[in-house]
Design an enzyme around this catalytic site. Structure first.
Site, PDB file in Angstrom:
ATOM      1  N   LYS A  99       0.889  -1.164   0.000  1.00 28.19           N
ATOM      2  CA  LYS A  99       0.000   0.000   0.000  1.00 28.19           C
ATOM      3  C   LYS A  99       0.927   1.215   0.000  1.00 28.19           C
ATOM      4  O   LYS A  99       1.192   1.830   1.040  1.00 28.19           O
ATOM      5  CB  LYS A  99      -0.910  -0.053   1.231  1.00 28.19           C
TER       6      LYS A  99
HETATM    7  N1  PMP Z   1      -7.879  -1.345  -3.094  1.00 27.69           N
HETATM    8  C1  PMP Z   1      -7.347  -0.121  -2.919  1.00 27.69           C
HETATM    9  C2  PMP Z   1      -6.662   0.533  -4.078  1.00 27.69           C
HETATM   10  C3  PMP Z   1      -7.444   0.528  -1.679  1.00 27.69           C
HETATM   11  O1  PMP Z   1      -6.927   1.756  -1.510  1.00 27.69           O
HETATM   12  C4  PMP Z   1      -8.129  -0.115  -0.628  1.00 27.69           C
HETATM   13  C5  PMP Z   1      -8.283   0.588   0.688  1.00 27.69           C
HETATM   14  N2  PMP Z   1      -7.170   0.349   1.500  1.00 27.69           N
HETATM   15  C6  PMP Z   1      -8.665  -1.395  -0.844  1.00 27.69           C
HETATM   16  C7  PMP Z   1      -8.526  -1.971  -2.095  1.00 27.69           C
HETATM   17  C8  PMP Z   1      -9.366  -2.127   0.255  1.00 27.69           C
HETATM   18  O2  PMP Z   1      -8.469  -2.482   1.262  1.00 27.69           O
HETATM   19  P1  PMP Z   1      -8.892  -2.633   2.775  1.00 27.69           P
HETATM   20  O3  PMP Z   1     -10.081  -3.516   2.793  1.00 27.69           O
HETATM   21  O4  PMP Z   1      -7.714  -3.278   3.410  1.00 27.69           O
HETATM   22  O5  PMP Z   1      -9.184  -1.290   3.309  1.00 27.69           O
END
Ligand code: PMP
Length: 294
Positions: free
Chosen positions: A159
């Site tokens: 991320k």
């Molecule tokens: N894809 C992207 C590009 C994101 O930014 C997020 C948010 N973090 C997610 C998917 C979903 O991830 P999560 O469920 O861990 O928040």
């Protein structure tokens, strides 16, 4: 004065200390700012407790490691810092944003001797996110011309701030055209995800979702997969072509901030939304999980 994200009351955890929100500053020269040399997390607290806090911290450290950032704290210290901050800010429900970035000790692209900084901020206004009515009645999506790249182009499991340019471009494309959100395809043309959430498609007792082999396997996505399997749904992870969308009755997005958000339309295709949908039931079930009522 206007309460912006740069100007408000409160506290921020910054390099090991809690500082006043408005004093949590960094220099304009720095690798994090200029080259998006940074990683972050998005977490959410319910009843004063962060849902899957340790998993998020683990992902933060993994993201950092993937792009070569060495966080100068332990995971334990970050977990404690998040809780300390939520208590100091006196929040029960809030968003949590840990962030690690390369500073301005050096400039240029070499990272060998870069300095690393870490901050944690929490907030409880969701003004930058979808409007409540849109989340309730379903979002309108348009397919983005920007694609999720191949794993050979970018470390997709991290991320990291850099790859978010694709999401920013896609989101702007959608909003300029009057849609809430963008659907991103991947470099092969398969359905990938939305700009800050993963996607699920429903047909009877079958729930289909793309294989996360070039986009983030969200923590919410994993929670929802477990939840629907436990409820006896047939969860199918597979490559999905955009022209298959017409075969599905419901679509929803998952993410820490999005939780489970129904989708009303993608381009000119409409999907079922409302109280009588499977998605609506999932929204309620998910809420029970995150608030610990389950
Ligand atoms: N894809 C992207 C590009 C994101 O930014 C997020 C948010 N973090 C997610 C998917 C979903 O991830 P999560 O469920 O861990 O928040």
């Amino acid at each position: 004065m206007l309460k912006t994200f740069e100007n408000r009351d409160g506290w921020i955890w910054y390099d090991g200390k809690i500082v006043e929100w408005n004093n949590a500053k960094t220099h304009v020269i720095g690798q994090g700012l200029h080259y998006a040399s940074a990683v972050f997390e998005g977490e959410r607290a319910y009843n004063g407790k962060i849902f899957k806090s340790e998993e998020h911290t683990k992902r933060l450290f993994k993201s950092a490691e993937t792009i070569g950032i060495k966080i100068p704290y332990t995971q334990d210290e970050i977990n404690k810092a998040k809780n300390e901050l939520i208590t100091k800010m006196d929040y029960k429900e809030c968003y949590v944003r840990p962030f690690a970035w390369r500073g301005g000790k050096l400039m240029g692209l070499s990272t060998t001797n870069s300095d690393v900084h870490v901050s944690i901020a929490v907030w409880d206004d969701w003004s930058t996110y979808y409007k409540i009515e849109d989340m309730k009645h379903g979002l309108t999506l348009i397919t983005s011309p920007w694609k999720r790249p191949s794993p050979e182009s970018i470390p997709f499991e991290a991320k990291a701030s850099g790859p978010y340019l694709i999401c920013t471009l896609s989101k702007s494309f959608a909003e300029e055209k009057g849609y809430n959100e963008a659907l991103m395809l991947d470099y092969r043309g398969y359905i990938a995800e939305a700009t800050s959430s993963n996607i699920f498609l429903i047909k009877d007792k079958e729930i289909h979702t793309p294989i996360p082999d070039c986009f983030l396997n969200g923590i919410t996505r994993q929670t929802v997969i477990e939840m629907v399997k436990e409820q006896g749904f047939n969860l199918i992870e597979r490559y999905i072509q955009p022209n298959e969308l017409k075969n599905f009755e419901e679509v929803f997005l998952t993410g820490t901030a999005a939780e489970i958000t129904p989708v009303k339309s993608i381009d000119n295709l409409n999907f079922r939304t409302g109280d009588n949908t499977t998605t609506f039931q999932f929204m309620k079930d998910y809420k029970k999980i995150v608030t610990g009522a389950n």
